[in-house]
Design an enzyme around this catalytic site. Structure first.
Site, PDB file in Angstrom:
ATOM      1  CE1 TYR A 149      -3.125  -2.872   0.033  1.00 51.50           C
ATOM      2  CE2 TYR A 149      -4.018  -2.050   2.086  1.00 51.50           C
ATOM      3  CZ  TYR A 149      -4.071  -2.929   1.034  1.00 51.50           C
ATOM      4  OH  TYR A 149      -5.060  -3.881   0.980  1.00 51.50           O
ATOM      5  CE  LYS A 196       1.176 -17.970  -2.247  1.00 55.33           C
ATOM      6  NZ  LYS A 196       0.420 -19.224  -2.099  1.00 55.33           N
ATOM      7  CG  ASP A 228      -2.210 -20.217  -0.279  1.00 50.95           C
ATOM      8  OD1 ASP A 228      -1.482 -20.067   0.715  1.00 50.95           O
ATOM      9  OD2 ASP A 228      -1.839 -20.817  -1.298  1.00 50.95           O
ATOM     10  CG  ASP A 252      -7.371  -4.310   3.578  1.00 51.50           C
ATOM     11  OD1 ASP A 252      -8.442  -4.303   4.209  1.00 51.50           O
ATOM     12  OD2 ASP A 252      -7.140  -3.540   2.626  1.00 51.50           O
ATOM     13  CG  ASP A 256     -12.926  -6.685   4.972  1.00 50.84           C
ATOM     14  OD1 ASP A 256     -12.529  -6.013   5.947  1.00 50.84           O
ATOM     15  OD2 ASP A 256     -13.469  -6.169   3.967  1.00 50.84           O
TER      16      ASP A 256
END
Ligand code: NAD
Length: 371
Positions: A149, A196, A228, A252, A256
């Site tokens: 970001y 990852k 994942d 992020d 959610d």
């Protein structure tokens, strides 16, 4: 005590959920003998309309002078076609970076009153929960001021390709991990690093840094998951998690996902802090519900204000060390849910429970009544 709070309502449902949150703070102040002074500031779409930029300098300067910041949400369709650096969401990145709040704490627990609003089956919830009941109680610690970001980005001259860059330093990774370890020490002593590392070099640095640091925390069980798999495990066995520490982007998305398991994104509060919150020490913090400005329900008195109200509890706990007051607000929220009052996002899908559907204002007033 007197505390100054920068209040940034923002756009869409932001002002609607901050109004009851402020009322709850004031009621807690009256009850426990504290004075909260508010400095109302503009950021996001509102600031673009008035000042031509999402985070005016005066907003940032005033926010820095306050003891803590309470933010609603920013953004909306009106500003979606603006170039990236002028979009309302840039205000969030600017605030987080300038305030130095590099760790975002997002608690996600299934409240027993909202069991029916969680989409998972009983057997799934029970199997992984050490308490042997349908539930989970986890904390996602998301790195907030680094990664993709904030990395270099751009487009090719003809606009046919684009790139964003994920960059992390050991220092950035280590400091957010330390916050995770401090949180895990006060919880169930488990910390899971999500990355990852099988593909990304930046993730390999996350893992190496965590492996080196874990030796300093022998009482905490450190584990590792690829993102994942973590996304899958959250659905298959959420009770296995205590504290998850991860990058800006992965945090992020996973938070959610976790919010959907608690019933609604309208329930989840967050605290963004700069140094480990320990023993009531004052830290500069930015507190906000994790949801956005929800343009689809803005202006309809339909937003759930509980995430914003619970964000004030996190502010009292982490920035001001007021644990009793924080617990009183959380207790009032729980008591209201016990009565069956629900905003529509947390209404039971099966339709079996005795519930009263209400709006933003009435939900806020109910919390006040039980405080
Ligand atoms: P959103 O969180 O605003 O909404 C997602 C869904 O959840 C919508 O259906 C919405 O109605 C619902 N919802 C959200 N909060 C709710 C609440 N308190 N009560 C009941 N329902 C609620 O996410 P989005 O639709 O992806 O984004 C809308 C705008 O918000 C965009 O401009 C986005 O960039 C911005 N945004 C801002 C923040 C922030 O300010 N921190 C965070 C996320 C998104």
């Amino acid at each position: 005590m007197n505390y100054s709070i920068a209040l940034i309502p923002g756009d869409g449902i932001g002002p609607e959920v901050l109004a009851p949150a402020r009322a709850v703070l004031d009621a807690a102040g009256t009850k426990y003998g504290h004075v909260f002074t508010y400095v109302e500031l503009e950021a996001g779409g509102r600031a673009i309309d008035r000042a031509g930029e999402p985070l005016p300098k005066e907003t940032l300067e005033a926010a820095k002078r306050c003891d803590a910041v309470l933010l609603g949400a920013v953004g909306g369709p009106k500003w979606e076609t603006l170039p990236g650096h002028l979009r309302p969401e840039r205000a969030l990145l600017g605030l987080r970076a300038s305030l130095g709040v590099f760790a975002n704490l997002r608690p996600a627990a299934l409240l027993p009153q909202l069991r029916a609003a969680c989409p998972l089956k009983d057997e799934v919830l029970i199997a992984s929960n050490p308490a042997g009941k349908p539930g989970f109680d986890l904390l996602i610690v998301r790195e907030l001021t680094g990664g993709i970001y904030f990395g270099e980005r751009g487009r090719s001259a003809d606009g046919s390709s684009a790139f964003d860059t994920e960059t992390y330093s050991r220092t950035e990774i280590e400091r957010v991990l330390r916050i995770g370890y401090a949180a895990a020490a006060g919880r169930r002593q488990k910390l899971c690093v999500v990355d990852k590392a099988n593909v990304l070099e930046s993730s390999r640095l996350w893992r190496e840094t965590a492996q080196a640091l874990s030796g300093e925390y022998p009482d905490i069980e450190t584990s590792y998951l690829y993102v994942d798999n973590a996304a899958m495990q959250l659905i298959r066995a959420p009770g296995q998690f205590d504290v998850i520490v991860t990058s800006n982007l992965f945090g992020d998305i996973l938070s959610d996902e976790a919010s959907a398991l608690t019933g609604s994104i309208g329930m989840l509060a967050s605290a963004s802090v700069g140094i480990p919150p320990e023993n009531g020490s004052a830290v500069m913090g930015l507190y906000e519900p994790i949801h956005g400005s929800a343009p689809d329900i803005a202006g309809k008195d339909a937003a759930n204000p509980l995430a914003a109200i619970l964000s004030t509890a996190l502010m009292l706990r982490y920035s001001f060390g007021l644990e009793t007051e924080a617990a009183a607000i959380e207790g009032a929220v729980s008591a209201v849910l016990d009565t069956g009052l629900r905003t529509s996002d947390i209404a039971v899908r099966s339709g079996t429970a005795a519930e009263t559907i209400t709006g933003t204002r009435e939900m806020g007033e109910a919390v006040l009544k039980y405080l």
